[in-house]
Design an enzyme around this catalytic site. Structure first.
Site, PDB file in Angstrom:
ATOM      1  N   GLY A  14       0.955  -1.199   0.235  1.00 39.23           N
ATOM      2  CA  GLY A  14      -0.272  -0.127   0.211  1.00 39.23           C
ATOM      3  C   GLY A  14       0.411   1.402   0.171  1.00 39.23           C
ATOM      4  N   ARG A  75       0.546  -5.081  -4.572  1.00 41.19           N
ATOM      5  CA  ARG A  75       0.852  -6.455  -4.559  1.00 41.19           C
ATOM      6  C   ARG A  75       0.915  -6.882  -5.215  1.00 41.19           C
ATOM      7  NH1 ARG A  75      -0.908  -4.564   1.162  1.00 41.19           N
ATOM      8  NH2 ARG A  75      -2.444  -2.463   0.565  1.00 41.19           N
ATOM      9  N   ASP A 106       5.293  -5.563   5.855  1.00 42.89           N
ATOM     10  CA  ASP A 106       5.396  -6.461   6.183  1.00 42.89           C
ATOM     11  C   ASP A 106       5.616  -7.228   4.738  1.00 42.89           C
ATOM     12  OD1 ASP A 106       3.030  -6.753   6.089  1.00 42.89           O
ATOM     13  OD2 ASP A 106       3.219  -7.096   8.250  1.00 42.89           O
ATOM     14  N   THR A 128       4.367   2.888   5.876  1.00 44.99           N
ATOM     15  CA  THR A 128       2.523   2.737   5.918  1.00 44.99           C
ATOM     16  C   THR A 128       1.929   3.094   6.353  1.00 44.99           C
ATOM     17  OG1 THR A 128       1.199   0.590   6.394  1.00 44.99           O
ATOM     18  CG2 THR A 128       3.689   0.113   7.237  1.00 44.99           C
ATOM     19  N   ASP A 130      -0.036   3.285   8.629  1.00 43.05           N
ATOM     20  CA  ASP A 130      -0.225   2.344   9.194  1.00 43.05           C
ATOM     21  C   ASP A 130      -0.062   2.016  10.774  1.00 43.05           C
ATOM     22  OD1 ASP A 130      -2.744   1.109   7.535  1.00 43.05           O
ATOM     23  OD2 ASP A 130      -2.418  -0.403   7.827  1.00 43.05           O
ATOM     24  N   ASP A 132       1.975   0.045  11.129  1.00 42.10           N
ATOM     25  CA  ASP A 132       1.830  -1.642  12.592  1.00 42.10           C
ATOM     26  C   ASP A 132       3.102  -2.341  12.456  1.00 42.10           C
ATOM     27  OD1 ASP A 132       1.451  -1.683   9.487  1.00 42.10           O
ATOM     28  OD2 ASP A 132       0.272  -3.480   9.733  1.00 42.10           O
ATOM     29  N   ARG A 174      -5.796  -1.947   8.524  1.00 37.94           N
ATOM     30  CA  ARG A 174      -5.559  -3.149   8.423  1.00 37.94           C
ATOM     31  C   ARG A 174      -5.931  -4.113   9.432  1.00 37.94           C
ATOM     32  NH1 ARG A 174      -5.014  -5.724   3.504  1.00 37.94           N
ATOM     33  NH2 ARG A 174      -2.983  -4.693   3.805  1.00 37.94           N
TER      34      ARG A 174
END
Ligand code: F6P
Length: 358
Positions: A14, A75, A106, A128, A130, A132, A174
């Protein structure tokens, strides 16, 4: 000092605001060190399909302030196969690409490890929205995405106040509720709903009723896209209907989705991207690879990618059998401590959302 004649840069997964700033810093630093630099177009699929372009200082002009990624992103499932991987290695050989800096999340780092294991030293730069990637305190794009979300939440606050309404807002993330949690605190929302912490639905609805009785007119609830009902429905929409029915406050639902992935990167993201991009090239020059550049306690540093990936799985309760076996007892203890620290950080902010909404 390792001397690479030519390196490749790519963006994968992303996109995130600040990716361009990272690609620019990597390119300019490597050129400054006397290396040739090529861009891989469209992430790992560009390696498979031989889409390689030369990068000069001018090729990365005027992108530091732009969202998206000028090299595009993807992706790529084919890259997970041995056949795809071999095509990618053949492209590297054909163009004389001796090392790669890969910007992404990741999934990108898993690909980076595969490349390193097959003889193309690779370093990852965490990008990202996120935030995360457990091993790093910060990922490029997080601040920009939150600021974009916040601007729109502030707009909803205005209209909620005018009409005495509630707005439930779903934001991206996500598996990770950080965008929802932080924007909830920063926007003065009544609650955040995130996958990491069980949500007290009845308690929150009761609190909203109390606040209404106290004269409060407008309400916001920020829900992460990663929260679902037991029967698999997106929770944000369901919660909006419940608040409407149970409080008598007219409640609207808004899903921001990909809009927060676009737009200009903030100062925070441009700085972090520039610092991390330069560091990634330095690591290669130091002869190091299979690393992910991290920000820890405000310092730009690095960690082994495999360690970072497993630390991530440990935090997200996604460990596979045997995952921890490759690590020493100290490393496993450090992963566990990191997971506990991340959870505590989230809990702290979560409590503050409730404490400051009255
Ligand atoms: O990059 C992270 C992310 O934006 C998540 O927040 C979201 O769930 C996902 O990507 C969406 O992916 P896609 O762009 O493939 O729809």
């Amino acid at each position: 000092m390792a001397k690479f004649r030519k390196i490749g840069v790519l963006a994968s997964g992303g996109d995130a605001p600040g990716m361009n700033a990272a690609l620019r810093a990597i390119t300019r630093k490597a050129l400054d060190e006397g290396m040739e630099v090529v861009g891989v177009v469209g992430g790992y699929s560009g390696l498979i399909h031989d889409e390689i372009i030369p990068l000069t200082p001018r090729a990365v002009s005027n992108i530091i302030s732009r969202g998206g990624t000028f090299l595009y992103s993807d992706r790529c499932d084919e890259f997970k196969t041995e056949e795809g991987m071999q095509k990618a290695i053949a492209t590297c050989k054909k163009h004389g690409i001796e090392a790669i800096v890969a910007c992404g999340g990741d999934g990108t780092f898993r690909g980076a490890t595969d490349l390193t294991n097959r003889g193309i030293p690779t370093v990852g730069v965490p990008c990202t929205i996120d935030n995360d990637i457990t091993a790093t305190d910060y990922t490029i794009g997080f601040d920009s995405a939150m600021n974009t979300a916040l601007k729109m939440i502030d707009c909803l606050r205005d209209t909620c106040e005018s009409h005495a309404r509630c707005n439930v807002v779903e934001v991206m993330g996500r598996d990770c509720g950080q965008i929802a949690l932080f924007t909830a605190l920063a926007s003065g929302a009544a609650a955040a709903v995130i996958p990491e912490i069980p949500f007290d639905e009845a308690g929150t609805i009761a609190r909203i009723k109390e606040m209404k009785a106290d004269g409060k007119r407008g309400f916001l609830v920020i829900v992460s896209e990663g929260v679902f009902t037991e029967d698999g429905k997106k929770y944000g929409e369901v919660l909006a209907k419940k608040i409407d029915a149970e409080t008598g406050i007219e409640t609207k639902f808004a899903r921001f989705a990909h809009v927060v992935r676009g737009g200009d990167p903030t100062l925070r993201d441009r700085l972090t991207a520039s610092r991390m991009g330069v560091r990634a090239v330095e690591l290669l020059l130091e002869g190091k690879s299979n690393l992910v550049v991290c920000e820890i306690d405000g310092k730009i540093t690095d960690l082994d990618i495999n360690y970072a990936l497993i630390a991530d799985r440990n935090y997200k309760n996604k460990l596979k059998p045997g995952d921890l076996e490759k690590f020493s007892a100290e490393e496993v203890a450090a992963m566990k401590a990191l997971a506990a620290q991340r959870h505590e950080e989230m809990l702290d902010v979560y409590r503050m959302v409730a404490e400051t909404s009255k």
